[in-house]
Write a protein that holds these residues in place. Sequence first.
Motif, PDB file in Angstrom:
ATOM      1  N   ASP A 166     -12.877  25.697 -49.370  1.00  0.00           N
ATOM      2  CA  ASP A 166     -12.616  24.734 -48.311  1.00  0.00           C
ATOM      3  C   ASP A 166     -11.116  24.739 -48.028  1.00  0.00           C
ATOM      4  O   ASP A 166     -10.316  24.449 -48.921  1.00  0.00           O
ATOM      5  CB  ASP A 166     -13.093  23.354 -48.749  1.00  0.00           C
ATOM      6  CG  ASP A 166     -12.989  22.317 -47.659  1.00  0.00           C
ATOM      7  OD1 ASP A 166     -11.868  22.059 -47.180  1.00  0.00           O
ATOM      8  OD2 ASP A 166     -14.038  21.762 -47.270  1.00  0.00           O
ATOM      9  N   ILE A 167     -10.745  25.080 -46.794  1.00  0.00           N
ATOM     10  CA  ILE A 167      -9.330  25.181 -46.439  1.00  0.00           C
ATOM     11  C   ILE A 167      -8.621  23.844 -46.541  1.00  0.00           C
ATOM     12  O   ILE A 167      -7.519  23.739 -47.074  1.00  0.00           O
ATOM     13  CB  ILE A 167      -9.185  25.765 -45.013  1.00  0.00           C
ATOM     14  CG1 ILE A 167      -9.669  27.207 -44.986  1.00  0.00           C
ATOM     15  CG2 ILE A 167      -7.737  25.690 -44.539  1.00  0.00           C
ATOM     16  CD1 ILE A 167      -8.871  28.154 -45.846  1.00  0.00           C
ATOM     17  N   ARG A 168      -9.245  22.777 -46.052  1.00  0.00           N
ATOM     18  CA  ARG A 168      -8.589  21.465 -46.066  1.00  0.00           C
ATOM     19  C   ARG A 168      -8.456  20.919 -47.485  1.00  0.00           C
ATOM     20  O   ARG A 168      -7.435  20.339 -47.848  1.00  0.00           O
ATOM     21  CB  ARG A 168      -9.376  20.473 -45.206  1.00  0.00           C
ATOM     22  CG  ARG A 168      -9.175  20.636 -43.704  1.00  0.00           C
ATOM     23  CD  ARG A 168      -9.596  19.363 -42.990  1.00  0.00           C
ATOM     24  NE  ARG A 168      -9.497  19.518 -41.539  1.00  0.00           N
ATOM     25  CZ  ARG A 168     -10.541  19.706 -40.744  1.00  0.00           C
ATOM     26  NH1 ARG A 168     -11.753  19.793 -41.249  1.00  0.00           N
ATOM     27  NH2 ARG A 168     -10.376  19.830 -39.440  1.00  0.00           N
TER      28      ARG A 168
ATOM     29  N   THR B 220      -3.782  28.323 -38.519  1.00  0.00           N
ATOM     30  CA  THR B 220      -3.499  28.697 -39.903  1.00  0.00           C
ATOM     31  C   THR B 220      -4.168  30.014 -40.260  1.00  0.00           C
ATOM     32  O   THR B 220      -5.343  30.220 -39.965  1.00  0.00           O
ATOM     33  CB  THR B 220      -3.979  27.596 -40.871  1.00  0.00           C
ATOM     34  OG1 THR B 220      -3.276  26.382 -40.601  1.00  0.00           O
ATOM     35  CG2 THR B 220      -3.755  27.994 -42.320  1.00  0.00           C
ATOM     36  N   LEU B 221      -3.408  30.895 -40.896  1.00  0.00           N
ATOM     37  CA  LEU B 221      -3.961  32.126 -41.449  1.00  0.00           C
ATOM     38  C   LEU B 221      -4.227  31.929 -42.933  1.00  0.00           C
ATOM     39  O   LEU B 221      -3.421  31.309 -43.644  1.00  0.00           O
ATOM     40  CB  LEU B 221      -2.981  33.292 -41.283  1.00  0.00           C
ATOM     41  CG  LEU B 221      -2.688  33.792 -39.875  1.00  0.00           C
ATOM     42  CD1 LEU B 221      -1.588  34.848 -39.918  1.00  0.00           C
ATOM     43  CD2 LEU B 221      -3.943  34.353 -39.219  1.00  0.00           C
TER      44      LEU B 221
ATOM     45  N   ALA C 175      -1.884  23.960 -43.650  1.00  0.00           N
ATOM     46  CA  ALA C 175      -1.847  24.402 -45.036  1.00  0.00           C
ATOM     47  C   ALA C 175      -1.553  23.220 -45.949  1.00  0.00           C
ATOM     48  O   ALA C 175      -0.755  22.350 -45.623  1.00  0.00           O
ATOM     49  CB  ALA C 175      -0.772  25.466 -45.192  1.00  0.00           C
ATOM     50  N   PRO C 176      -2.208  23.139 -47.105  1.00  0.00           N
ATOM     51  CA  PRO C 176      -1.871  22.083 -48.060  1.00  0.00           C
ATOM     52  C   PRO C 176      -0.458  22.300 -48.570  1.00  0.00           C
ATOM     53  O   PRO C 176       0.134  23.358 -48.369  1.00  0.00           O
ATOM     54  CB  PRO C 176      -2.908  22.276 -49.171  1.00  0.00           C
ATOM     55  CG  PRO C 176      -3.346  23.690 -49.053  1.00  0.00           C
ATOM     56  CD  PRO C 176      -3.275  24.016 -47.596  1.00  0.00           C
ATOM     57  N   PRO C 177       0.121  21.312 -49.230  1.00  0.00           N
ATOM     58  CA  PRO C 177       1.519  21.423 -49.658  1.00  0.00           C
ATOM     59  C   PRO C 177       1.824  22.693 -50.441  1.00  0.00           C
ATOM     60  O   PRO C 177       2.879  23.298 -50.258  1.00  0.00           O
ATOM     61  CB  PRO C 177       1.703  20.170 -50.521  1.00  0.00           C
ATOM     62  CG  PRO C 177       0.730  19.179 -49.959  1.00  0.00           C
ATOM     63  CD  PRO C 177      -0.452  19.990 -49.518  1.00  0.00           C
TER      64      PRO C 177
ATOM     65  N   VAL D  79      -3.730  32.445 -49.784  1.00  0.00           N
ATOM     66  CA  VAL D  79      -2.466  31.853 -49.356  1.00  0.00           C
ATOM     67  C   VAL D  79      -2.572  31.440 -47.894  1.00  0.00           C
ATOM     68  O   VAL D  79      -3.011  32.221 -47.046  1.00  0.00           O
ATOM     69  CB  VAL D  79      -1.299  32.854 -49.534  1.00  0.00           C
ATOM     70  CG1 VAL D  79       0.010  32.235 -49.070  1.00  0.00           C
ATOM     71  CG2 VAL D  79      -1.199  33.299 -50.997  1.00  0.00           C
ATOM     72  N   LEU D  80      -2.180  30.205 -47.578  1.00  0.00           N
ATOM     73  CA  LEU D  80      -2.223  29.684 -46.219  1.00  0.00           C
ATOM     74  C   LEU D  80      -0.830  29.696 -45.604  1.00  0.00           C
ATOM     75  O   LEU D  80       0.141  29.223 -46.203  1.00  0.00           O
ATOM     76  CB  LEU D  80      -2.757  28.255 -46.217  1.00  0.00           C
ATOM     77  CG  LEU D  80      -4.118  28.044 -46.901  1.00  0.00           C
ATOM     78  CD1 LEU D  80      -4.561  26.597 -46.768  1.00  0.00           C
ATOM     79  CD2 LEU D  80      -5.172  28.985 -46.347  1.00  0.00           C
TER      80      LEU D  80
END
Length: 304
Positions: A69-71, A280-281, A30-32, A298-299
């Motif tokens: 994009d998740i990343r 990661t969800l 997850a990003p910050p 939300v990750l």
Amino acid sequence: MRRTVRRRAAAGLIATVSLLLPTALPGLAAPPSGEIVLDGATSAEGIAAGEGKTFYAGELTTGDIFRGDIRDSTATRFIDAPAGRAAAGMKADPCHDLLFVAGADTGKAFVYNTDTGRSVADIDLAKGFINDVTLTDEGAWFTNSAAAELYFLPVGEDGKLGKVKTLKLSGPAADLKQGFNLNGIAAAREGRVLIVAHTVDGALYTVNPKTGASAAIKGVNVPFVDGILVRGHTLWAVQNQLNQIVRVDLSGDLSSGVVEDTIKSDAFNVPTTVALFGNTLAAVNAQFNQPPSPFEVVLVPARK
């Protein structure tokens, strides 16, 4: 088993092998902020994982589809749906570049091409609320929150869509009450068993996709259950009004389960459906009965 569609047993979320391995997407986290804004969305409910780090999220009331994009923690409007459409649960089929969308109170299923964004099909299912969809090797299964039945849309090896079939349910999953009944749906055992979430009952039921017979998954009480996701003997169930996701360890025969984790986030605001990317969800906030604010994905970690 047909090799060309083998991966659809993983419910269209990336390739099956990748999802089953915790190292499938090295470095994915997850990003910050743990949040991805669906910029311009006025509603939300469904989310689906595509190839690699791609996700799709739907605008419930307009039927528009965002691609993100998740990343990179980004998302933009990808499909401007025709007037009169809606988007509840959804699943992506990367093998055929198709996105299957439950049409909510339109009573329809919508199918889009994930390369071009164009509409592939507009299919009448039934009156009611078409709430969610899952994929198997043979096609797509849809739930109706106002009827004790499921709808099966065959998908050929070449991606050609067949004629919809209705499966009447029997047993506890067929119990109809006031409110939302059948909601989330997932395939287990390579599509030989379906699992459905029943919101009013706060329960999970197995369904035989040939006969429609259902049985309770004992030991699992999930009030406000919405979308569900299954990988092997692990099930994640979103509990929308409780702002949490539970991780359930299912027995070998799927007749019972034990809640192993309760996953929470301060960023949850009535999450409804969830997709899996490695460890990661990604859950989408629907914000039902909440003051309006930007709609988000939300990750969170898939395991505590």
